[in-house]
Motif scaffolding. Structure first.
Motif, mmCIF file in Angstrom:
data_model
loop_
_atom_site.group_PDB
_atom_site.id
_atom_site.type_symbol
_atom_site.label_atom_id
_atom_site.label_comp_id
_atom_site.label_asym_id
_atom_site.label_seq_id
_atom_site.Cartn_x
_atom_site.Cartn_y
_atom_site.Cartn_z
ATOM 1 N N GLY A 95 -16.678 -33.421 -25.842
ATOM 2 C CA GLY A 95 -17.729 -34.374 -25.518
ATOM 3 C C GLY A 95 -18.935 -33.734 -24.846
ATOM 4 N N ALA A 96 -18.798 -32.503 -24.414
ATOM 5 C CA ALA A 96 -19.920 -31.805 -23.770
ATOM 6 C C ALA A 96 -20.992 -31.422 -24.777
ATOM 7 C CB ALA A 96 -19.407 -30.554 -23.048
ATOM 8 N N ARG A 113 -24.858 -25.660 -28.540
ATOM 9 C CA ARG A 113 -24.189 -24.403 -28.208
ATOM 10 C C ARG A 113 -24.049 -24.313 -26.698
ATOM 11 N NH1 ARG A 113 -27.413 -21.111 -31.435
ATOM 12 N NH2 ARG A 113 -26.265 -21.614 -33.291
ATOM 13 N N LEU A 114 -22.838 -24.027 -26.231
ATOM 14 C CA LEU A 114 -22.589 -23.953 -24.787
ATOM 15 C C LEU A 114 -21.823 -22.680 -24.449
ATOM 16 C CD1 LEU A 114 -21.374 -27.629 -24.259
ATOM 17 C CD2 LEU A 114 -23.577 -26.698 -23.575
ATOM 18 N N THR A 115 -22.090 -22.125 -23.281
ATOM 19 C CA THR A 115 -21.322 -20.986 -22.789
ATOM 20 C C THR A 115 -20.018 -21.502 -22.190
ATOM 21 O OG1 THR A 115 -22.257 -21.073 -20.569
ATOM 22 C CG2 THR A 115 -23.449 -19.733 -22.218
ATOM 23 N N LEU A 116 -19.113 -20.591 -21.883
ATOM 24 C CA LEU A 116 -17.849 -20.970 -21.258
ATOM 25 C C LEU A 116 -18.101 -21.662 -19.919
ATOM 26 C CD1 LEU A 116 -14.751 -20.855 -21.472
ATOM 27 C CD2 LEU A 116 -14.860 -18.700 -20.210
ATOM 28 N N SER A 117 -19.030 -21.122 -19.129
ATOM 29 C CA SER A 117 -19.346 -21.728 -17.824
ATOM 30 C C SER A 117 -19.899 -23.140 -17.991
ATOM 31 C CB SER A 117 -20.353 -20.864 -17.065
ATOM 32 O OG SER A 117 -19.795 -19.621 -16.760
ATOM 33 N N GLU A 118 -20.776 -23.325 -18.971
ATOM 34 C CA GLU A 118 -21.339 -24.664 -19.209
ATOM 35 C C GLU A 118 -20.256 -25.637 -19.656
ATOM 36 O OE1 GLU A 118 -25.877 -23.474 -20.601
ATOM 37 O OE2 GLU A 118 -24.250 -23.371 -22.076
ATOM 38 N N SER A 120 -16.956 -30.242 -18.455
ATOM 39 C CA SER A 120 -15.647 -30.883 -18.616
ATOM 40 C C SER A 120 -14.920 -31.082 -17.290
ATOM 41 C CB SER A 120 -14.771 -30.052 -19.555
ATOM 42 O OG SER A 120 -14.515 -28.771 -18.993
ATOM 43 N N GLY A 121 -15.383 -30.385 -16.249
ATOM 44 C CA GLY A 121 -14.716 -30.505 -14.953
ATOM 45 C C GLY A 121 -13.430 -29.710 -14.883
ATOM 46 N N LEU A 122 -13.236 -28.784 -15.801
ATOM 47 C CA LEU A 122 -12.039 -27.950 -15.822
ATOM 48 C C LEU A 122 -12.355 -26.573 -15.258
ATOM 49 C CD1 LEU A 122 -10.887 -28.821 -19.464
ATOM 50 C CD2 LEU A 122 -9.933 -29.732 -17.336
ATOM 51 N N SER A 123 -11.314 -25.883 -14.803
ATOM 52 C CA SER A 123 -11.519 -24.520 -14.308
ATOM 53 C C SER A 123 -11.884 -23.613 -15.483
ATOM 54 C CB SER A 123 -10.239 -24.002 -13.642
ATOM 55 O OG SER A 123 -9.238 -23.799 -14.625
ATOM 56 N N LEU A 124 -12.463 -22.451 -15.166
ATOM 57 C CA LEU A 124 -12.830 -21.489 -16.212
ATOM 58 C C LEU A 124 -11.614 -21.052 -17.024
ATOM 59 C CD1 LEU A 124 -15.488 -19.182 -14.526
ATOM 60 C CD2 LEU A 124 -15.797 -20.595 -16.549
#
Length: 125
Positions: free
Chosen positions: A3-4, A11-16, A21-25
């Motif tokens: 959904g992000a 296109r999103l980076t892992l950090s984004e 999503s509110g999840l840890s890396l």
């Protein structure tokens, strides 16, 4: 996590992804890896984008099929109208019964319209 993504953020980076999503890396990375293996995500330019497998799955959704059936007549009419307008601009070779008169064709790409077989309906042949 999926959904992000959106039109403004294709296109999103892992950090984004992690922040959105509110999840840890580490959890985001693990889920992203699983989604890549299935084809729902693809790696691109140092980030992630929606994968083709997700689009294929969405295409089979019943609501999507109803939308397609509703939109198809309008899309076909638009396509037919564009084709008619294009043919109005095409120079066509006209072949008479007793003689052959050649009118120069307009070139589109590597082929002349004549080679592509573009002859408007109702044109004398």
């Amino acid at each position: 996590m999926l959904g992000a993504f959106g039109a403004a953020r294709p296109r999103l980076t892992l950090s984004e992804l992690s922040r959105a999503s509110g999840l840890s890396l580490t959890t985001t990375h693990r889920i992203a890896t699983d989604l890549i293996e299935w084809g729902a995500l693809e790696e691109a330019d140092g980030g992630y984008q929606i994968g083709l497998r997700l689009w294929e799955a969405a295409r089979a959704a019943p609501r999507g099929l109803a939308l397609r059936e509703t939109a198809l007549p309008a899309l076909e009419a638009h396509r037919d109208d564009r084709a008619r307008r294009h043919l109005d601009d095409v120079h066509v070779r006209r072949v008479g019964r007793a003689r052959h008169r050649h009118v120069p064709e307009r070139r589109d790409g590597d082929h002349t319209n004549d080679q592509a077989g573009l002859v408007p309906s109702g044109a004398a042949s």
